[in-house]
Design an enzyme around this catalytic site. Sequence first.
Site, short mmCIF file in Angstrom:
data_model
loop_
_atom_site.label_atom_id
_atom_site.label_comp_id
_atom_site.label_asym_id
_atom_site.label_seq_id
_atom_site.Cartn_x
_atom_site.Cartn_y
_atom_site.Cartn_z
N ASP A 80 47.73 38.06 38.94
CA ASP A 80 45.96 38.60 39.24
C ASP A 80 45.60 40.29 39.04
O ASP A 80 46.89 40.71 39.30
CB ASP A 80 45.72 38.27 40.38
N HIS A 178 33.89 43.63 43.22
CA HIS A 178 35.17 43.07 44.03
C HIS A 178 35.01 43.27 44.84
O HIS A 178 33.91 44.41 45.42
CB HIS A 178 35.95 43.94 43.28
N HIS A 208 35.23 37.20 37.66
CA HIS A 208 36.00 37.83 38.39
C HIS A 208 34.92 38.29 39.74
O HIS A 208 33.88 38.19 39.50
CB HIS A 208 36.77 39.14 37.97
#
Length: 287
Positions: A80, A178, A208
Amino acid sequence: MLLNMNQLLKVANEKKFAVPAFNISSLPMLNGVVKTCEELNSPVILEIHPDELSYIGDSFVKTVLDKAYKTKIPVVVHLDHGASLAQVVRAIQDGFTSVMIDGSRLSFEDNIELTKKVVDVAHLVDISVEAEIGTIGSDASDQYGGSRDITYTVPANAKRFIDETGCDTLAVAIGTAHGVYPKDFVPKLKLDLLSEIKELVKIPLVLHGGSSNPDAEIAEAVNRGINKINISSDIKMAFHQKCREVLARSESIREPNVIYPECTEAMCEVVKDKVCLFKANDKVKFY
């Protein structure tokens, strides 16, 4: 059953579901994620970020691969947010079957150049490559790249990027961030933008920053063509919140086999929710 990302997401793209990608950095997390996905007959992506790899070490990857080989569900072991060709090569040497090269903070042309180099190397050994254009948001403590601000993916750029690099999957920026969202931040996905991108490109798309978004938005993103969704913060928060509760009961608790089972169980409840939300449950029959 160990696969690369092309083999895994080809089915997801055809059957219109998303495979959950869980970041793992400990044995209890690995065991809990795989066991839960086995129970739900769901394929799964086991992700390890370079920072996580630095912590758990290359030898732990052998344990992850052993688990993948022995289970009957489809599994991809994925790097990742690799930031360099060197990190990608390390992952390939360790046995990862898929890698991400994240050049999203570079210029568009430099991102193409870096991604193409990684594709040229990885495809030689049948390793699939995920790339990213546009940037997603992040909080101040985020370790996974991104930026404070969101740069949305431009559909025409996505098509050109894929055509010129030959990447296998593409992470797109449509409004996620994130980490755990600040209290004053209300995420809003640009679902119409996702549809525009999907109209132009045929490879599987990745989301994401999938933790903490409203379930309805995530479900609609899957309906509109997202085939892989990354989850890290949600499962780690569940695990470590329960860990704090267990440790608070007694200062004498010290054995991992006493501390971790409840933590793993709490994490697995989140794993179940995500698998079902992404419509990945009962999809092993298609592989």
